[in-house]
Design a protein around this motif. Structure first.
Motif, PDB file in Angstrom:
ATOM      1  N   GLY A  68      11.511 -42.674   3.987  1.00 12.95           N
ATOM      2  CA  GLY A  68      10.794 -42.520   5.241  1.00 12.95           C
ATOM      3  C   GLY A  68      10.850 -41.133   5.836  1.00 12.95           C
ATOM      4  N   GLY A  69      11.560 -40.167   5.180  1.00 11.54           N
ATOM      5  CA  GLY A  69      11.676 -38.824   5.747  1.00 11.54           C
ATOM      6  C   GLY A  69      10.381 -38.057   5.632  1.00 11.54           C
ATOM      7  N   THR A  70      10.202 -37.133   6.592  1.00  8.30           N
ATOM      8  CA  THR A  70       8.992 -36.313   6.585  1.00  8.30           C
ATOM      9  C   THR A  70       9.303 -34.838   6.442  1.00  8.30           C
ATOM     10  OG1 THR A  70       9.045 -36.236   9.007  1.00  8.30           O
ATOM     11  CG2 THR A  70       7.726 -37.977   7.995  1.00  8.30           C
ATOM     12  N   GLY A  71      10.610 -34.449   6.377  1.00 10.33           N
ATOM     13  CA  GLY A  71      10.943 -33.037   6.247  1.00 10.33           C
ATOM     14  C   GLY A  71      10.462 -32.457   4.934  1.00 10.33           C
ATOM     15  N   LEU A  72      10.733 -33.159   3.827  1.00  7.97           N
ATOM     16  CA  LEU A  72      10.291 -32.674   2.530  1.00  7.97           C
ATOM     17  C   LEU A  72       8.772 -32.704   2.398  1.00  7.97           C
ATOM     18  CD1 LEU A  72      12.977 -34.180   0.131  1.00  7.97           C
ATOM     19  CD2 LEU A  72      12.666 -31.797   0.789  1.00  7.97           C
ATOM     20  N   ILE A  73       8.121 -33.577   3.160  1.00  7.10           N
ATOM     21  CA  ILE A  73       6.651 -33.598   3.134  1.00  7.10           C
ATOM     22  C   ILE A  73       6.108 -32.296   3.702  1.00  7.10           C
ATOM     23  CG2 ILE A  73       4.607 -34.759   4.045  1.00  7.10           C
ATOM     24  CD1 ILE A  73       6.251 -37.331   4.070  1.00  7.10           C
ATOM     25  N   GLY A  74       6.715 -31.820   4.807  1.00  7.41           N
ATOM     26  CA  GLY A  74       6.292 -30.543   5.370  1.00  7.41           C
ATOM     27  C   GLY A  74       6.575 -29.387   4.432  1.00  7.41           C
ATOM     28  N   VAL A  75       7.747 -29.428   3.751  1.00  3.71           N
ATOM     29  CA  VAL A  75       8.063 -28.377   2.788  1.00  3.71           C
ATOM     30  C   VAL A  75       7.044 -28.373   1.654  1.00  3.71           C
ATOM     31  CG1 VAL A  75       9.764 -27.638   1.065  1.00  3.71           C
ATOM     32  CG2 VAL A  75      10.521 -28.348   3.337  1.00  3.71           C
ATOM     33  N   LEU A  76       6.714 -29.568   1.148  1.00  4.29           N
ATOM     34  CA  LEU A  76       5.721 -29.656   0.075  1.00  4.29           C
ATOM     35  C   LEU A  76       4.381 -29.097   0.522  1.00  4.29           C
ATOM     36  CD1 LEU A  76       4.607 -30.630  -2.631  1.00  4.29           C
ATOM     37  CD2 LEU A  76       4.320 -32.898  -1.606  1.00  4.29           C
ATOM     38  N   GLU A  77       3.994 -29.358   1.771  1.00  2.00           N
ATOM     39  CA  GLU A  77       2.708 -28.865   2.256  1.00  2.00           C
ATOM     40  C   GLU A  77       2.692 -27.339   2.273  1.00  2.00           C
ATOM     41  OE1 GLU A  77       0.508 -31.082   2.688  1.00  2.00           O
ATOM     42  OE2 GLU A  77      -1.121 -29.854   3.391  1.00  2.00           O
ATOM     43  N   ARG A  78       3.770 -26.742   2.776  1.00  4.54           N
ATOM     44  CA  ARG A  78       3.832 -25.280   2.816  1.00  4.54           C
ATOM     45  C   ARG A  78       3.805 -24.690   1.404  1.00  4.54           C
ATOM     46  NH1 ARG A  78       5.469 -22.492   7.261  1.00  4.54           N
ATOM     47  NH2 ARG A  78       5.908 -23.704   9.135  1.00  4.54           N
ATOM     48  N   VAL A  79       4.640 -25.245   0.513  1.00  4.74           N
ATOM     49  CA  VAL A  79       4.730 -24.704  -0.839  1.00  4.74           C
ATOM     50  C   VAL A  79       3.402 -24.873  -1.569  1.00  4.74           C
ATOM     51  CG1 VAL A  79       5.895 -24.976  -3.063  1.00  4.74           C
ATOM     52  CG2 VAL A  79       7.222 -25.069  -0.945  1.00  4.74           C
ATOM     53  N   SER A  80       2.731 -26.006  -1.357  1.00  2.44           N
ATOM     54  CA  SER A  80       1.451 -26.241  -2.020  1.00  2.44           C
ATOM     55  C   SER A  80       0.403 -25.242  -1.550  1.00  2.44           C
ATOM     56  CB  SER A  80       0.983 -27.672  -1.745  1.00  2.44           C
ATOM     57  OG  SER A  80       1.913 -28.609  -2.227  1.00  2.44           O
ATOM     58  N   LEU A  81       0.342 -24.986  -0.242  1.00  2.00           N
ATOM     59  CA  LEU A  81      -0.626 -24.031   0.268  1.00  2.00           C
ATOM     60  C   LEU A  81      -0.343 -22.611  -0.216  1.00  2.00           C
ATOM     61  CD1 LEU A  81      -1.098 -25.288   3.935  1.00  2.00           C
ATOM     62  CD2 LEU A  81      -2.695 -25.500   2.038  1.00  2.00           C
ATOM     63  N   ALA A  82       0.933 -22.324  -0.509  1.00  2.00           N
ATOM     64  CA  ALA A  82       1.289 -20.997  -1.010  1.00  2.00           C
ATOM     65  C   ALA A  82       1.124 -20.884  -2.523  1.00  2.00           C
ATOM     66  CB  ALA A  82       2.732 -20.666  -0.630  1.00  2.00           C
ATOM     67  N   GLY A  83       0.689 -21.971  -3.183  1.00  2.00           N
ATOM     68  CA  GLY A  83       0.518 -21.935  -4.632  1.00  2.00           C
ATOM     69  C   GLY A  83       1.807 -22.041  -5.405  1.00  2.00           C
ATOM     70  N   GLY A  84       2.857 -22.634  -4.802  1.00  7.45           N
ATOM     71  CA  GLY A  84       4.155 -22.718  -5.453  1.00  7.45           C
ATOM     72  C   GLY A  84       4.440 -24.077  -6.034  1.00  7.45           C
ATOM     73  N   ARG A  85       5.697 -24.287  -6.367  1.00  7.80           N
ATOM     74  CA  ARG A  85       6.163 -25.503  -7.033  1.00  7.80           C
ATOM     75  C   ARG A  85       7.488 -25.926  -6.405  1.00  7.80           C
ATOM     76  NH1 ARG A  85       9.190 -26.440 -11.879  1.00  7.80           N
ATOM     77  NH2 ARG A  85       8.548 -28.320 -13.004  1.00  7.80           N
ATOM     78  N   LEU A  86       7.643 -27.221  -6.157  1.00  2.00           N
ATOM     79  CA  LEU A  86       8.831 -27.755  -5.489  1.00  2.00           C
ATOM     80  C   LEU A  86       9.514 -28.773  -6.386  1.00  2.00           C
ATOM     81  CD1 LEU A  86      10.675 -28.375  -2.982  1.00  2.00           C
ATOM     82  CD2 LEU A  86       8.938 -30.035  -2.302  1.00  2.00           C
ATOM     83  N   GLU A  87      10.840 -28.672  -6.492  1.00  2.00           N
ATOM     84  CA  GLU A  87      11.676 -29.663  -7.160  1.00  2.00           C
ATOM     85  C   GLU A  87      12.773 -30.079  -6.189  1.00  2.00           C
ATOM     86  OE1 GLU A  87      11.398 -27.560 -11.598  1.00  2.00           O
ATOM     87  OE2 GLU A  87      13.306 -28.317 -10.815  1.00  2.00           O
ATOM     88  N   HIS A  88      13.062 -31.374  -6.164  1.00  2.00           N
ATOM     89  CA  HIS A  88      14.170 -31.836  -5.315  1.00  2.00           C
ATOM     90  C   HIS A  88      14.754 -33.094  -5.934  1.00  2.00           C
ATOM     91  CE1 HIS A  88      11.838 -35.200  -3.598  1.00  2.00           C
ATOM     92  NE2 HIS A  88      10.822 -34.354  -3.612  1.00  2.00           N
ATOM     93  N   GLY A  89      16.061 -33.272  -5.803  1.00  2.00           N
ATOM     94  CA  GLY A  89      16.713 -34.460  -6.339  1.00  2.00           C
ATOM     95  C   GLY A  89      18.152 -34.179  -6.716  1.00  2.00           C
ATOM     96  N   TRP A  90      18.816 -35.241  -7.206  1.00  2.00           N
ATOM     97  CA  TRP A  90      20.223 -35.124  -7.599  1.00  2.00           C
ATOM     98  C   TRP A  90      20.326 -34.592  -9.021  1.00  2.00           C
ATOM     99  CZ3 TRP A  90      23.815 -35.465  -4.007  1.00  2.00           C
ATOM    100  CH2 TRP A  90      23.542 -36.185  -2.854  1.00  2.00           C
ATOM    101  N   THR A  91      21.235 -33.666  -9.233  1.00  2.00           N
ATOM    102  CA  THR A  91      21.480 -33.100 -10.546  1.00  2.00           C
ATOM    103  C   THR A  91      22.530 -33.933 -11.280  1.00  2.00           C
ATOM    104  OG1 THR A  91      23.248 -31.650  -9.754  1.00  2.00           O
ATOM    105  CG2 THR A  91      20.976 -30.819  -9.628  1.00  2.00           C
ATOM    106  N   PRO A  92      22.648 -33.802 -12.605  1.00  2.00           N
ATOM    107  CA  PRO A  92      23.681 -34.563 -13.335  1.00  2.00           C
ATOM    108  C   PRO A  92      25.091 -34.267 -12.857  1.00  2.00           C
ATOM    109  CG  PRO A  92      22.033 -33.694 -14.859  1.00  2.00           C
ATOM    110  CD  PRO A  92      21.740 -33.083 -13.510  1.00  2.00           C
ATOM    111  N   THR A  93      25.327 -33.128 -12.240  1.00  2.00           N
ATOM    112  CA  THR A  93      26.672 -32.791 -11.748  1.00  2.00           C
ATOM    113  C   THR A  93      26.958 -33.374 -10.379  1.00  2.00           C
ATOM    114  OG1 THR A  93      25.834 -30.718 -10.810  1.00  2.00           O
ATOM    115  CG2 THR A  93      26.675 -30.656 -13.069  1.00  2.00           C
ATOM    116  N   GLY A  94      26.015 -34.076  -9.771  1.00  2.00           N
ATOM    117  CA  GLY A  94      26.255 -34.715  -8.476  1.00  2.00           C
ATOM    118  C   GLY A  94      25.860 -33.897  -7.274  1.00  2.00           C
TER     119      GLY A  94
END
Length: 420
Positions: free
Chosen positions: A379-405
């Motif tokens: 239900g969060g909207t913070g990453l949605i705003g980040v995605l919107e900014r990065v998309s408009l700038a022509g960039g790429r976004l990755e987010h999530g848990w890494t195998p190291t925790g």
């Protein structure tokens, strides 16, 4: 495992919702609403019920004919016709449950072969109809059972025991049917709440995207206003000073060209973005760039957040304003999430890049002490705003848990957007 998010090509797609779901579930339908077409599961249940009731009728007839003194032929013929007729009538129990239940009960009240069909019809009424109708049909069944006990003789057990078993069987069938109805109503209610929650979530996401686009438009408005003011001033100088020295004319033309080009670069980032702000709003303060990132990190440290920052860019201030502003906002949102969801952990900020390879921003933090990595909130909207900014700038976004925790937010941005 990281989640890779790319620039969206359109809005969120609405999930396919079948408007016949409630009709397909008879528990939630009014008494006068016909059922939808049988589902494969309905066909299986109907076939099993038909075969079971026919087997009961045939078994009852076989038991009657094997008695030392079999019943008279007219009674056997009536048992056969009524028993098999009641089994056939069950095929229409979903469309007319009350009529079928009352009919088979009335016709087979004094006979044995249709007993199983009567119970199946009563169960159908308990599942498909409201409790006043169920009580009325149950009363009809009880009256028919009383007439059977009064007319027919019961062999093999005392009459009080037979009456008790019969009434207990009626109560069990009705209770089971009403339980199934209540369970279906609960599932229908949960399904409706899930559909409503999805619709509300889509609305929140759209609102967050519009708000973020409005903020971006207001930021870019200040930049474009500055560029266009310079362009207008130097163009006006060329218009009113046609006799100026060639060097001054060349210098003014160069400023006009550079300002126009930069204005186009900035404008490309907000194509299609509408400004929803009301007229007469006070102008916002100048927007931050990547050169302001150390000050942001220091401010969060003073607020109690533990941050380790590493800048592998020759000069933070040399990053183009649009790219630097996007990177600044990404770090700001990521560190805000660390402070909110993982207090006490040490966040790591790494900014690397250059004009050739672009700009990479990475923010990571371990899971909160004493716990395992929580699931990503939906239900969060913070990453949605980040995605919107990065998309408009022509960039790429990755987010999530890494195998190291560690939870990682990684953004790759072009050093400077190409002129449209």
């Amino acid at each position: 495992m990281s989640t890779v998010t790319r620039a969206p090509s359109g809005g969120l797609e609405d999930p396919a919702v079948d408007p016949a779901l409630l009709l397909a579930d008879p528990a939630g339908a009014p008494d006068d609403v016909p059922r939808a077409r049988r589902s494969p599961r309905d066909w299986i249940v109907d076939v099993v019920s038909f075969v079971a009731t026919v087997a009961f009728a045939v078994g009852t007839l076989g038991e009657m004919t094997s008695r030392p003194v079999p019943p008279p032929d007219p009674l056997l013929l009536a048992e056969l016709v009524v028993g098999l007729g009641s089994c056939v009538a069950l095929w229409w129990r979903r469309r007319w449950p009350v009529a079928v239940a009352v009919g088979v009960t009335t016709v087979g009240a004094l006979l044995d072969a249709g007993g199983a069909a009567i119970l199946v019809a009563l169960f159908t009424v308990a599942v498909h109809r409201r409790w006043p109708t169920v009580v009325a049909v149950t009363a009809v069944n009880a009256a028919a059972f009383a007439a059977y006990v009064a007319v027919r003789t019961v062999d093999g057990m005392p009459e009080p025991v037979f009456v008790s078993l019969g009434l207990a069987l009626l109560a069990a069938v009705v209770s089971w049917g009403m339980f199934v109805r209540a369970r279906r109503q609960l599932l229908a209610s949960l399904r409706e709440r899930a559909v409503r929650a999805e619709a509300e979530q889509r609305l929140r996401v759209e609102q967050a995207r519009h708000l973020e686009r409005s903020r971006i438009a207001r930021e870019m408005h200040d930049v474009l206003a500055h560029r266009l003011s310079l362009l207008s001033m130097h163009a006006g100088a060329l218009e009113f000073r046609p006799d100026a020295p060639a060097a001054e004319v060349a210098r003014a033309a160069g400023v006009v060209r550079a300002s126009a080009r930069q204005a186009l670069v900035d404008l490309r980032g907000v194509i299609g973005v509408l400004r929803d702000g009301a007229d007469g709003e006070a102008p916002e303060r100048p927007q931050p760039t990547l050169g302001d990132l150390p000050a942001l990190v220091e401010e969060l440290r003073q607020a109690g957040l533990r941050v380790q920052a590493e800048y592998r860019v020759a000069d933070l201030g040399s990053v183009p304003a649009g790219t630097g502003r996007t990177a600044y906002r990404v770090v700001q949102e990521a560190l805000t999430n660390v402070r909110r969801h993982a207090p006490g952990t040490v966040a790591t900020v790494a900014v690397t890049g250059g004009p050739a390879q672009g700009l990479t921003v990475e923010v990571r933090n371990p899971a909160p002490a004493g716990g395992t990595p929580p699931a990503l909130p939906s239900g969060g909207t913070g990453l949605i705003g980040v995605l919107e900014r990065v998309s408009l700038a022509g960039g790429r976004l990755e987010h999530g848990w890494t195998p190291t925790g560690d939870f990682r937010v990684r953004v790759e941005l072009p050093w400077s957007p190409a002129t449209a």
